[in-house]
Design a protein around this motif. Sequence first.
Motif: not given
Length: 156
Positions: A114-131
């Motif tokens: 699991v992980l938590d993040t902030h909505h402003t980190l869009e590149a990170a969100a893309g990485l997590y979705a692709s993983a």
Amino acid sequence: MVSVRPTAADSTEARQLLAEYFGMRAATFPGAYTPVFPAPESFDPPAGVFLIVADEGELAGCGGIRRIPDGPRGIRYEVKHLFLRPATRGRGWGRLLLDELERHAREWGAGDLVLDTHHTLEAAAGLYASAGFVPVEAYNDNPNATRWYAKPLCAD
């Protein structure tokens, strides 16, 4: 050549990278950002692991996993402080680091990562979705987080 290796979460290298990460987040965070250096023992195997990414010996990034209370699929590890220096982004090293953290979680019997993040980190969100991470309900009260994700590592 890029390498990923474990280090103590309170090593000079780890603290240097974490300080850069926290400084970057504080400078771009909407509102008050609350940096928290991790408790080093929470990243001692098998409670967790903290990894350094280096390119030809030059520090490039870091990240860790730590065990948190069990969830519906049993053992859970949480990804923390996944960071790559801006000049090293876009080379696939974030995925390399995330894959290595996942490998450790699987090795230690995790049912979920699991992980938590902030909505402003869009590149990170893309990485997590692709993983393979999917949005979930909040599992903690992190004041710096607006999004929570999980990746099942075993069958239900």
